[in-house]
Design an enzyme around this catalytic site. Structure first.
Site: not given
Length: 208
Positions: A71-72, A76, A155, A173
């Site tokens: 994922r981008g 996290t 998501g 992040c």
């Protein structure tokens, strides 16, 4: 015409690798028009993940176990008390525009927070949704996506009642000058079911 969407809610925590495997297989089937689009609501067992932009210097606790993911985004944490929502959608049948898609996911989250009297906002160049505190902003919804041939997966994650101390082991992040918050920290006691119903309602407001 957009086909019917499957809504899936997992009642028990899902291993991260297992979820990735399911999403990858489903994306291939959506590409071939063999399966419908999917919105999957779940909770993960405790796991730290590194997105494609993760920097090793943002790993504060070098002893934690973590996984690289496609994922981008950056670092996290997922775990108990957090609602994860995976969107497997065909943007060719909607709007093949990444910025539009990200904006829509943020809008769904903002409307859902509003349903529980939480004022979520966007911050320029900081994906996700934020809540104002006394001096700055705290993130309550994280966002990380991947797109393959205009089929989306991964998501958002919404902090309902997680152990926020887990985020102290990373720079979440990549944001150094912002904190992390949750429904519980904001004195909002809600259930997964309540949040899920709100998310589904607001998904159809935004996407259809």
């Amino acid at each position: 015409m957009v086909k019917k969407i499957e809504w899936k809610v997992s009642k028990t925590p899902i291993e991260y690798d297992h979820a990735i495997n399911i999403m990858q297989k489903r994306v291939l089937k959506i590409k071939k028009d063999l399966e419908s689009e999917l919105v999957w609501m779940l909770e993960h067992k405790s796991i730290f993940t590194a997105g494609t932009s993760a920097k090793i210097e943002h790993l504060i606790n070098s002893n934690i176990e973590y996984k690289h993911t496609g994922r981008g985004g950056q670092w996290t944490w997922h775990g108990p008390g957090q609602r994860v929502v995976y969107f497997l959608l065909n943007l060719k049948e909607r709007n093949p525009d990444i910025r539009w898609f990200i904006n829509n996911l943020e809008e769904i989250a903002i409307l859902t927070l509003k349903d529980f009297s939480i004022n979520g906002v966007r911050i320029k160049d900081r994906p996700g949704v934020w809540v104002k505190n006394k001096n700055n902003y705290d993130k309550i919804v994280s966002l990380g996506i991947r797109i393959s041939s205009w089929i989306t997966f991964h998501g958002i994650s919404i902090n309902i009642m997680p152990n926020l101390e887990e985020f102290n082991k990373i720079v979440p992040c990549g944001i150094i000058d912002g904190g992390v918050t949750s429904f519980y920290k904001l004195n909002k006691i809600v259930t997964y079911n309540q949040v899920d119903e709100s998310l589904k309602k607001n998904f159809y407001k935004v996407f259809l």
